[in-house]
Design a protein around this motif. Structure first.
Motif, short mmCIF file in Angstrom:
data_model
loop_
_atom_site.label_atom_id
_atom_site.label_comp_id
_atom_site.label_asym_id
_atom_site.label_seq_id
_atom_site.Cartn_x
_atom_site.Cartn_y
_atom_site.Cartn_z
N ALA A 151 -8.82 44.71 19.83
CA ALA A 151 -8.45 43.71 20.83
C ALA A 151 -7.70 44.33 22.01
N ALA A 152 -6.91 45.38 21.73
CA ALA A 152 -6.16 46.01 22.81
C ALA A 152 -7.07 46.63 23.85
N LEU A 153 -8.20 47.19 23.41
CA LEU A 153 -9.16 47.76 24.36
C LEU A 153 -9.92 46.66 25.09
N VAL A 154 -10.36 45.65 24.36
CA VAL A 154 -11.09 44.55 24.99
C VAL A 154 -10.23 43.90 26.07
N GLY A 155 -8.91 43.85 25.82
CA GLY A 155 -8.00 43.23 26.77
C GLY A 155 -7.90 43.95 28.10
N LEU A 156 -8.41 45.17 28.17
CA LEU A 156 -8.39 45.90 29.45
C LEU A 156 -9.46 45.38 30.42
N GLY A 157 -10.35 44.52 29.93
CA GLY A 157 -11.40 44.00 30.81
C GLY A 157 -12.41 45.06 31.20
N LEU A 158 -12.84 45.82 30.22
CA LEU A 158 -13.75 46.93 30.48
C LEU A 158 -15.11 46.44 30.95
N PRO A 159 -15.80 47.25 31.76
CA PRO A 159 -17.10 46.82 32.27
C PRO A 159 -18.17 46.85 31.19
N HIS A 160 -19.33 46.27 31.51
CA HIS A 160 -20.48 46.24 30.61
C HIS A 160 -21.57 47.15 31.16
N LEU A 161 -22.18 47.94 30.29
CA LEU A 161 -23.23 48.85 30.73
C LEU A 161 -24.35 48.11 31.44
N ALA A 162 -24.68 46.91 30.99
CA ALA A 162 -25.75 46.15 31.64
C ALA A 162 -25.45 45.94 33.12
#
Length: 328
Positions: A151-162
């Motif tokens: 969850a801590a990584l997801v919370g960074l709002g990381l981009p999506h490869l698509a």
């Protein structure tokens, strides 16, 4: 086994970086303060394609650390990348083969990131089979740990490869539409633009459903092999949501160029499990267009070796794809 095709400059010698002595005295003193002893030696990293400072530093107390630094005004993109990497590394699951962050600082118009030093070397080409096996095993460990992202990584709002693919990776469609010049292509792919466009266009759809995280920039020069034979994955700036087989394909470009059976290496790796049958072809098409097109517009702030390496990477992508497709 295919003939090997080495890169224009060995991966361990592509960087052009400032020396420790050229950094502002205030910055050097601040780094020493954070390390609790003055820096008495610095071994500059030879791999990589940016001009940021990067070195393993040794203090008077015998401590070793890896420090990256960039000037805020002159290299704002590098500063952003280092700050993003610091946030990502701080949130990666413990125990993965990735350097652990220590601290960051912002002083004298410079931003610095300090990591634990990895006592290792950049793999050479052609790949040593044991080092490639270790790297593939290390990535299998990383891919498994990031299949369900913390969850801590997801919370960074990381981009999506698509999204990244649509915005910055798919270039053959731009070439076909006349919005980008046609790069010089090797003979087997010279008349294959429609097929290249069709193949690369599948990548966003294949990547859209992926919920896990991938390294996003998995290449030979982002690997260090330590004295025990363990492979460490470095440079985590481009972590994104995507399928693990995309990382695997990018890494195996250098295996293909080493004359190895990259198809078999891809097929039997755990990261390729469940990949669409033509996922590798779609990825190779996209990477070839990206590398060949961007080779002509490499930023002046990058290593002077970047354009030649991008061109070479694009040619390896196309060569591998042409062989898989039976283009003659």
């Amino acid at each position: 086994m295919l003939p090997s095709c080495p890169p224009p400059v060995p991966y361990h010698a592509t960087a052009r970086r400032p020396a420790w002595e050229t950094l502002p005295a205030t910055l050097r003193a601040a780094i020493g303060d954070r390390l609790r002893a003055p820096v008495v030696a610095a071994r500059t990293a030879g791999a990589g394609f940016t001009r940021g400072f990067a070195a393993v530093v040794t203090t008077a107390a015998g401590d070793r650390a890896f420090v990256k630094a960039a000037a805020t005004a002159e290299q704002p993109r590098l500063v952003d990348w280092y700050a993003r990497e610091a946030a990502i590394l701080d949130r990666l699951p413990a125990g993965l083969p990735a350097p652990r962050p220590r601290w960051t600082l912002d002083v004298a118009g410079w931003y610095a990131l300090c990591l634990d030093a990895v006592d290792g070397h950049t793999p050479r080409m052609p790949w040593d089979p044991a080092e490639l096996d270790a790297t593939l095993a290390g990535y299998a460990e990383v891919a498994a740990a990031l299949t369900t992202p913390p969850a801590a990584l997801v919370g960074l709002g990381l981009p999506h490869l698509a999204d990244l693919a649509r915005e910055d990776i798919l270039w053959w469609g731009e070439v076909a539409a006349g919005r980008e010049p046609t790069p010089s292509l090797p003979a087997p792919a010279r008349d294959r633009l429609p097929e290249l466009v069709a193949l690369e266009s599948r990548l966003p759809g294949y990547a859209a459903g992926a919920t896990g995280l991938i390294h996003g920039d998995l290449r030979l020069d982002n690997v260090l092999v330590d004295p025990t034979g363990r492979a460490w994955l470095c440079d985590w700036t481009w972590l994104c949501h995507g399928p693990a087989w995309f990382d695997l394909a990018g890494l195996l470009l250098t295996a293909y160029a080493s004359g190895l059976d990259a198809d078999a290496l891809f097929a039997r790796h755990s990261a390729a499990a469940g990949a669409p049958p033509d996922a590798l072809d779609a990825t190779l098409a996209a990477l070839s267009g990206y590398f060949l097109t961007t080779a002509a517009s490499a930023p002046a702030t990058a290593s002077p070796h970047l354009p030649a390496h991008q061109r070479w990477s694009g040619e390896q992508s196309l060569g591998w794809l042409a062989r898989r497709q039976g283009w003659t």
